[in-house]
Write a protein that holds these residues in place. Structure first.
Motif, mmCIF file in Angstrom:
data_model
loop_
_atom_site.group_PDB
_atom_site.id
_atom_site.type_symbol
_atom_site.label_atom_id
_atom_site.label_comp_id
_atom_site.label_asym_id
_atom_site.label_seq_id
_atom_site.Cartn_x
_atom_site.Cartn_y
_atom_site.Cartn_z
ATOM 1 N N ASP A 44 46.597 48.170 40.704
ATOM 2 C CA ASP A 44 47.215 49.028 39.929
ATOM 3 C C ASP A 44 47.917 48.031 38.926
ATOM 4 N N ALA A 45 48.609 46.825 39.467
ATOM 5 C CA ALA A 45 49.203 45.819 38.412
ATOM 6 C C ALA A 45 48.338 45.101 37.612
ATOM 7 N N TYR B 259 47.961 48.075 45.281
ATOM 8 C CA TYR B 259 49.195 47.529 44.584
ATOM 9 C C TYR B 259 48.793 46.653 43.564
ATOM 10 N N ALA C 105 53.727 49.606 40.968
ATOM 11 C CA ALA C 105 53.110 48.487 40.355
ATOM 12 C C ALA C 105 53.593 48.205 39.011
#
Length: 236
Positions: A88-89, A85, A13
């Motif tokens: 988290d990004a 993902y 991420a």
């Protein structure tokens, strides 16, 4: 191949965020529509909306939005592995996230949206997490009704870009130094606490609003159909 390790997920991420930040830094951003044009001043105590973003255009507002606006947005993210993902990004980008969808964790996600989003806009992809592509599901109208917010249709397009092909939709990625158009339409009002069984007409109104604003955005970007001139790249 799926990444099971949380450390590897976070690293992936962070790498993606750094790459896309650099890419989007090269691009020109144009914010259009009454809501965006009137509320780009972060000092304005404005109304908060449920922003509707088609799944294939999600990267564009995520990375093009200024930092002060990102801090004022909460994103509903699927509990699917791909959502890990994305969550988290989003955290690296200063967004708040709530995990859940119509398939998994929906009740808890709605409860969290009702209690934890004061002073924030809620961002939803109404055709996710499994499609069909660009078909509005009732969930976004239900969230707008339950939270007492108007539903804001959004259109996010690029002058030049790539389409990464996925299983049920694609993902638009801008080419370096292109122009990104971020446009909001007229908000759709949904009576508060409307039962799910009575949401059909509002879902239809939201679908029409999304179709119209996205058609307008495509014309503005110089195309007659969505990303028709974009080269395609198959996802790994």
């Amino acid at each position: 191949m799926k990444i099971r390790s949380r450390w590897l997920t976070k690293f992936a991420a962070l790498t993606a965020v750094a790459t896309f930040r650099l890419l989007f830094w090269t691009c020109r951003k144009k914010f259009l529509g009454d809501v965006l044009e009137q509320r780009m001043d972060p000092t304005v105590n404005d109304e908060h909306f449920v922003l509707s973003v088609w799944h294939d255009a999600l990267l564009l507002p995520t990375f093009a939005a200024p930092k002060w606006l990102r801090k004022r947005c909460c994103c509903l993210v699927s509990q699917h592995q791909d959502g890990s993902y994305l969550a988290d990004a989003m955290a690296w980008m200063d967004y708040t996230t709530v995990r859940g969808s119509s398939r998994r964790g929906g009740v808890e996600a709605l409860r969290q949206l009702l209690t934890d989003t004061a002073g924030k806009h809620i961002i939803v992809t109404p055709d996710g997490p499994r499609g069909p592509r660009r078909v509005m599901k009732p969930g976004v109208a239900f969230i707008a009704s339950q939270t007492g917010r108007r539903l804001l249709p959004g259109a996010f397009v690029v002058k030049n870009g790539w389409r990464v092909k996925g299983s049920w939709t694609d993902l638009v990625i801008p080419m370096p130094f292109t122009t990104i158009y971020l446009i909001t339409g007229r908000p759709v009002s949904i009576p508060q606490d409307t039962p799910r069984s009575q949401l059909t007409q509002y879902v239809a109104a939201a679908q029409q609003a999304m179709d119209e604003i996205n058609e307008e955005a495509e014309r503005l970007a110089g195309r007659n159909s969505p990303q028709s001139a974009f080269p395609s790249v198959k996802a790994a």
